[in-house]
Design a protein around this motif. Sequence first.
Motif, mmCIF file in Angstrom:
data_model
loop_
_atom_site.group_PDB
_atom_site.id
_atom_site.type_symbol
_atom_site.label_atom_id
_atom_site.label_comp_id
_atom_site.label_asym_id
_atom_site.label_seq_id
_atom_site.Cartn_x
_atom_site.Cartn_y
_atom_site.Cartn_z
ATOM 1 N N ALA A 1 0.847 -1.189 0.000
ATOM 2 C CA ALA A 1 0.000 0.000 0.000
ATOM 3 C C ALA A 1 0.879 1.233 0.000
ATOM 4 O O ALA A 1 2.092 1.154 0.256
ATOM 5 C CB ALA A 1 -0.929 0.013 1.216
ATOM 6 N N ARG A 2 0.272 2.377 -0.287
ATOM 7 C CA ARG A 2 1.005 3.632 -0.210
ATOM 8 C C ARG A 2 1.396 3.914 1.233
ATOM 9 O O ARG A 2 0.636 3.640 2.160
ATOM 10 C CB ARG A 2 0.155 4.799 -0.714
ATOM 11 C CG ARG A 2 -0.001 4.894 -2.210
ATOM 12 C CD ARG A 2 -0.652 6.206 -2.578
ATOM 13 N NE ARG A 2 -1.905 6.426 -1.851
ATOM 14 C CZ ARG A 2 -2.558 7.576 -1.830
ATOM 15 N NH1 ARG A 2 -2.093 8.624 -2.471
ATOM 16 N NH2 ARG A 2 -3.693 7.684 -1.167
ATOM 17 N N LEU A 3 2.554 4.496 1.427
ATOM 18 C CA LEU A 3 2.965 4.926 2.759
ATOM 19 C C LEU A 3 2.233 6.224 3.097
ATOM 20 O O LEU A 3 2.096 7.112 2.261
ATOM 21 C CB LEU A 3 4.479 5.152 2.816
ATOM 22 C CG LEU A 3 5.337 3.892 2.686
ATOM 23 C CD1 LEU A 3 6.806 4.273 2.541
ATOM 24 C CD2 LEU A 3 5.146 2.987 3.901
ATOM 25 N N SER A 4 1.750 6.326 4.319
ATOM 26 C CA SER A 4 1.045 7.541 4.730
ATOM 27 C C SER A 4 2.028 8.704 4.815
ATOM 28 O O SER A 4 3.198 8.528 5.160
ATOM 29 C CB SER A 4 0.368 7.331 6.084
ATOM 30 O OG SER A 4 1.330 7.035 7.080
ATOM 31 N N ARG B 1 0.860 -3.008 16.371
ATOM 32 C CA ARG B 1 -0.102 -4.118 16.462
ATOM 33 C C ARG B 1 -0.379 -4.702 15.086
ATOM 34 O O ARG B 1 -0.504 -5.924 14.930
ATOM 35 C CB ARG B 1 -1.405 -3.628 17.094
ATOM 36 C CG ARG B 1 -1.267 -3.080 18.502
ATOM 37 C CD ARG B 1 -2.550 -2.400 18.946
ATOM 38 N NE ARG B 1 -2.904 -1.316 18.040
ATOM 39 C CZ ARG B 1 -4.045 -0.636 18.124
ATOM 40 N NH1 ARG B 1 -4.926 -0.925 19.053
ATOM 41 N NH2 ARG B 1 -4.303 0.345 17.257
ATOM 42 N N PHE B 2 -0.454 -3.838 14.075
ATOM 43 C CA PHE B 2 -0.695 -4.302 12.710
ATOM 44 C C PHE B 2 0.499 -5.123 12.228
ATOM 45 O O PHE B 2 0.334 -6.195 11.635
ATOM 46 C CB PHE B 2 -0.932 -3.099 11.795
ATOM 47 C CG PHE B 2 -1.256 -3.472 10.372
ATOM 48 C CD1 PHE B 2 -2.537 -3.876 10.028
ATOM 49 C CD2 PHE B 2 -0.291 -3.416 9.390
ATOM 50 C CE1 PHE B 2 -2.850 -4.224 8.723
ATOM 51 C CE2 PHE B 2 -0.586 -3.760 8.078
ATOM 52 C CZ PHE B 2 -1.873 -4.163 7.738
ATOM 53 N N ARG C 1 0.996 8.154 10.287
ATOM 54 C CA ARG C 1 -0.053 7.625 11.156
ATOM 55 C C ARG C 1 -0.830 6.492 10.504
ATOM 56 O O ARG C 1 -1.930 6.164 10.931
ATOM 57 C CB ARG C 1 -1.024 8.748 11.542
ATOM 58 C CG ARG C 1 -0.371 9.854 12.361
ATOM 59 C CD ARG C 1 -1.373 10.952 12.705
ATOM 60 N NE ARG C 1 -0.744 12.023 13.456
ATOM 61 C CZ ARG C 1 -1.370 13.144 13.837
ATOM 62 N NH1 ARG C 1 -2.649 13.312 13.512
ATOM 63 N NH2 ARG C 1 -0.726 14.075 14.509
ATOM 64 N N GLY C 2 -0.273 5.921 9.465
ATOM 65 C CA GLY C 2 -0.945 4.820 8.793
ATOM 66 C C GLY C 2 -0.796 3.524 9.566
ATOM 67 O O GLY C 2 -0.036 3.418 10.540
ATOM 68 N N ARG C 3 -1.541 2.522 9.121
ATOM 69 C CA ARG C 3 -1.465 1.215 9.772
ATOM 70 C C ARG C 3 -0.054 0.640 9.745
ATOM 71 O O ARG C 3 0.327 -0.126 10.626
ATOM 72 C CB ARG C 3 -2.417 0.242 9.072
ATOM 73 C CG ARG C 3 -3.879 0.459 9.393
ATOM 74 C CD ARG C 3 -4.196 0.090 10.812
ATOM 75 N NE ARG C 3 -5.617 0.162 11.073
ATOM 76 C CZ ARG C 3 -6.152 0.062 12.282
ATOM 77 N NH1 ARG C 3 -5.351 -0.104 13.329
ATOM 78 N NH2 ARG C 3 -7.436 0.134 12.455
ATOM 79 N N GLU C 4 0.707 1.007 8.726
ATOM 80 C CA GLU C 4 2.057 0.447 8.630
ATOM 81 C C GLU C 4 2.934 0.865 9.801
ATOM 82 O O GLU C 4 3.958 0.234 10.083
ATOM 83 C CB GLU C 4 2.716 0.864 7.309
ATOM 84 C CG GLU C 4 3.051 2.342 7.194
ATOM 85 C CD GLU C 4 1.914 3.173 6.642
ATOM 86 O OE1 GLU C 4 2.180 4.316 6.225
ATOM 87 O OE2 GLU C 4 0.764 2.675 6.612
#
Length: 216
Positions: free
Chosen positions: A72-75, A86-87, A79-82
């Motif tokens: 996916a794209r990096l935020s 926990r993700f 603050r992204g899920r990456e």
Amino acid sequence: MSETSLYPPLKRFLESLGYAVKGEVSGCDIVALADGDPPVVIVCEMKLQFNLELLLQGVDRAVACDEVWLAARLSSNGRGREDDPRFRALCRRLGFGLLGVRGENVELLLSPAAPPPRRDPKRRSRLIEEHRRRRGDPTVGGGSRQPIMTAYRQEALACAEALSEGPRRPRDLKPTAPNAQKILHRNVYGWFNRAERGLYELTSAGREALQRWPAP
């Protein structure tokens, strides 16, 4: 920007690792094969951001391949899920790799070969101790807005109940509250007051607590 914009940099990245890469194969966003008999099969699923749907797609594809990669794209704000530990921990447990795309660059966030997170023996011990120390099941699961009736609070209430009859010494409370000395001394909730050396009494806050919660 669409998901298709992620394909060219991901294709180049996987090809640089020696895989033959093709898009949209049998419902998979990307399928990459490595030489061998049988060949190593990698499925890479793409979304514009890391989310639950992407994770569920990976779970579905896992039965048909040797490795699953989620991309996916990096935020832009970090603050992204990456960036959520926990993700990442969940992906490690599932054995999924993570690839972050920024423009034409691809960043390896997590290898599918990464070992799963280790258990935390201290946290495990705390869970067991708290479970065993609680009297009954005083708190309904899922509630977070009300104070939780922990084992510590239960024992503090037992001290408060005893002191409601008049000042006492910590050793007088031990039959019902083995940790009375620590609880009275720390006075976390402001329920107790030292009337004199070695003697404690109940405060108005302590009396209010007894009205709010029945004695254990």
